[in-house]
Motif scaffolding. Sequence first.
Motif, PDB file in Angstrom:
ATOM      1  N   VAL A  19      27.690  -0.159  28.326  1.00  0.00           N
ATOM      2  CA  VAL A  19      27.581   0.540  27.050  1.00  0.00           C
ATOM      3  C   VAL A  19      26.809   1.829  27.259  1.00  0.00           C
ATOM      4  CG1 VAL A  19      26.683   0.455  24.699  1.00  0.00           C
ATOM      5  CG2 VAL A  19      27.674  -1.601  25.733  1.00  0.00           C
ATOM      6  N   GLU A  20      27.392   2.944  26.811  1.00  0.00           N
ATOM      7  CA  GLU A  20      26.725   4.242  26.884  1.00  0.00           C
ATOM      8  C   GLU A  20      26.683   4.859  25.488  1.00  0.00           C
ATOM      9  OE1 GLU A  20      27.558   6.872  30.301  1.00  0.00           O
ATOM     10  OE2 GLU A  20      29.189   5.475  30.762  1.00  0.00           O
ATOM     11  N   PRO A  26      31.958  12.192  23.471  1.00  0.00           N
ATOM     12  CA  PRO A  26      32.101  11.930  24.915  1.00  0.00           C
ATOM     13  C   PRO A  26      33.479  12.306  25.442  1.00  0.00           C
ATOM     14  CG  PRO A  26      32.295   9.880  23.681  1.00  0.00           C
ATOM     15  CD  PRO A  26      31.949  10.946  22.673  1.00  0.00           C
ATOM     16  N   GLU A  27      33.641  13.552  25.853  1.00  0.00           N
ATOM     17  CA  GLU A  27      34.938  14.055  26.293  1.00  0.00           C
ATOM     18  C   GLU A  27      35.527  13.257  27.455  1.00  0.00           C
ATOM     19  OE1 GLU A  27      36.915  16.130  25.030  1.00  0.00           O
ATOM     20  OE2 GLU A  27      35.698  17.170  23.544  1.00  0.00           O
ATOM     21  N   GLU A  28      34.663  12.725  28.328  1.00  0.00           N
ATOM     22  CA  GLU A  28      35.171  11.996  29.484  1.00  0.00           C
ATOM     23  C   GLU A  28      35.916  10.723  29.090  1.00  0.00           C
ATOM     24  OE1 GLU A  28      30.625  11.181  29.527  1.00  0.00           O
ATOM     25  OE2 GLU A  28      32.036  12.586  28.615  1.00  0.00           O
ATOM     26  N   PHE A  29      35.705  10.264  27.845  1.00  0.00           N
ATOM     27  CA  PHE A  29      36.396   9.058  27.363  1.00  0.00           C
ATOM     28  C   PHE A  29      37.409   9.395  26.271  1.00  0.00           C
ATOM     29  CE2 PHE A  29      32.216   7.416  28.825  1.00  0.00           C
ATOM     30  CZ  PHE A  29      32.664   6.510  29.783  1.00  0.00           C
ATOM     31  N   ILE A  75      34.563   1.542  20.827  1.00  0.00           N
ATOM     32  CA  ILE A  75      34.001   2.835  20.452  1.00  0.00           C
ATOM     33  C   ILE A  75      33.212   2.664  19.158  1.00  0.00           C
ATOM     34  CG2 ILE A  75      35.824   4.165  21.565  1.00  0.00           C
ATOM     35  CD1 ILE A  75      37.093   4.560  18.802  1.00  0.00           C
ATOM     36  N   GLY A  76      32.242   3.523  18.953  1.00  0.00           N
ATOM     37  CA  GLY A  76      31.448   3.427  17.735  1.00  0.00           C
ATOM     38  C   GLY A  76      30.872   4.770  17.337  1.00  0.00           C
ATOM     39  N   VAL A  77      30.680   4.950  16.039  1.00  0.00           N
ATOM     40  CA  VAL A  77      30.089   6.167  15.480  1.00  0.00           C
ATOM     41  C   VAL A  77      28.868   5.772  14.657  1.00  0.00           C
ATOM     42  CG1 VAL A  77      30.420   8.156  13.972  1.00  0.00           C
ATOM     43  CG2 VAL A  77      32.324   7.326  15.375  1.00  0.00           C
TER      44      VAL A  77
END
Length: 420
Positions: A19-20, A26-29, A75-77
Motif C-alpha cells: 500500500v502506497e 500517482p501517474e505511475e499507476f 485505489i482510494g481517494v
Amino acid sequence: MVSTPSPVLQPMAGSNPAVEVFSEFPEEFHSGWNKLAGDSVFFNPVFLRCLEHMRDESFSVRYMVAHKSGNVMMIGVFHVTGFKAPDLETNVRGKSGFMRAMATSLVRKDALRKARILISGSAFATGEHGFRYAKELDASMAAACLNEAIRLIMLQESEANARISAVLIKDFFPESRRFAEILSGTGYTSFTVDHNMVMPVLPEWKTFEDYLASMNTKFRTKAKGVMKKSGNLRVTSATAKDILDNLPRMKLLFDEVVSNAAFSLGKMNLDILPEMKERLGAGFRCLFLYRDDTRVGFLTSLKCGPHMEAFVVGIDYSCNRELAVYNRMLLEYVKIAIEERCQTIFFSRTASEIKSTVGALPVEMICLIRHPSGMKNALLRVLFSYVKASSFEQRYPYLQATEERINRQMESFLQSFHKE
C-alpha cells in the motif's frame, strides 16, 4: 502529538498487497487506476487534478494504491479538510447530564467543529466515492488495505505537525453494510446520516413531458405550478468563460446555501469550476437562472457514467419563495438527466421532502468515524450512537404503474453496490 494508535492502524503483513499513499495523482499507476475507476467521475484523474488545484490551505487530496505482482488491486481517494458541525450537545439533548458533559468536553477540548478531518470519500458529494478494489481482493483484505493507507497518511500528517483529529469513512449504501461491519470491528463507530435522495430515471422518458405524464394528478399539477411560478426565470447553459466571468456572484449565492447548512465538511473553492468545465466538457454542466439580468441561482451537475450527480448550487433566498427558484432547479436537474439519457440522479442530502416531490427516494447512508485517541474514540462511539437521520414525510408523485417500475429500477441500482 498523535496518541498511540489502536491495532486498526498497525502495519500490514508483508504477504499482503503493498500500500502506497500520494499527495499528487500517482501517474505511475495511471493505467491500473483507470481500470478500477471505471466511469466514475470521482475517480477520474482529470476531476481529481482539478481538486488538487483548489489551492486552499484547509483542503488537500490524498491517494492510495494497493498493488501486488505489478497489478493494481485497490485505489482510494481521501480528502483532508476542516470540519465544521453543530455542537455535539444537540445530539444528546434530553439525555443524562453525564452524556451532555461528555459532549461538551469533546467539543471544547478537541475542537471537533473546527478540526482537521481525514475523509475516505468526498467532502463535497454523497455516495461511495472513497475506494474501488479488484474482484480478486475480498472485503476483509480491502478493509485492511484501507486502514493501512489511513495509518500512512496519519503518520505523514503527524510528522508534518498537522494533526488529524478524526477519520471519517463515507458513505456506504445498505448493500455495502458488510464492509462497514468489518471496519466497525476494527475501532470505527458506525452511524447513519441523512438519506441520500436518489431518483431513478425511466428509459421511456424521452422528454420532460413524458416525465410529467408519469406523475399522478396532484404532483403533476404541483410541477406545472412550479414551472408557471418560475416562468419569469431565464435559464441558460454556462461555458467555462461564463463561469469565470460570473464567479463573484456565484460565490455570493453559494455562500447563502452554505450558511443555511447545519453540517459542513469543508467548503469548496469555486475558483476551480471554470477549469472543471474546461477539462470535463459535457461531463460537467452549469446552468444560470436569471431574473431579468440578475442571477438568482445556479446549479452544476457531474456525469458519472449512467448516473448524474447534483453538485454545487447557489440560491438567492430573498426571491426563492416568490419564484420557486429551488424547486425549479430540481426540475432542471430532471430535464438534464432525461436529455443525457441518465439512469439515476443523485440529489444528495438536505431538503429531502421537497426532493421526494419530484420523484427522489431516500437511501440510508452509513458512515464510520474514529478518533486517534483510544479514550476519545470510546467517547465518540457513545455520542454517535445518538446521531440519527432526520425524519421527513416522503411524497409519492407517480402513478401506481410508474411507481412499481421506479422501485424495481432502484432495487437493481442498489444491488450494483453489493460488496462480497
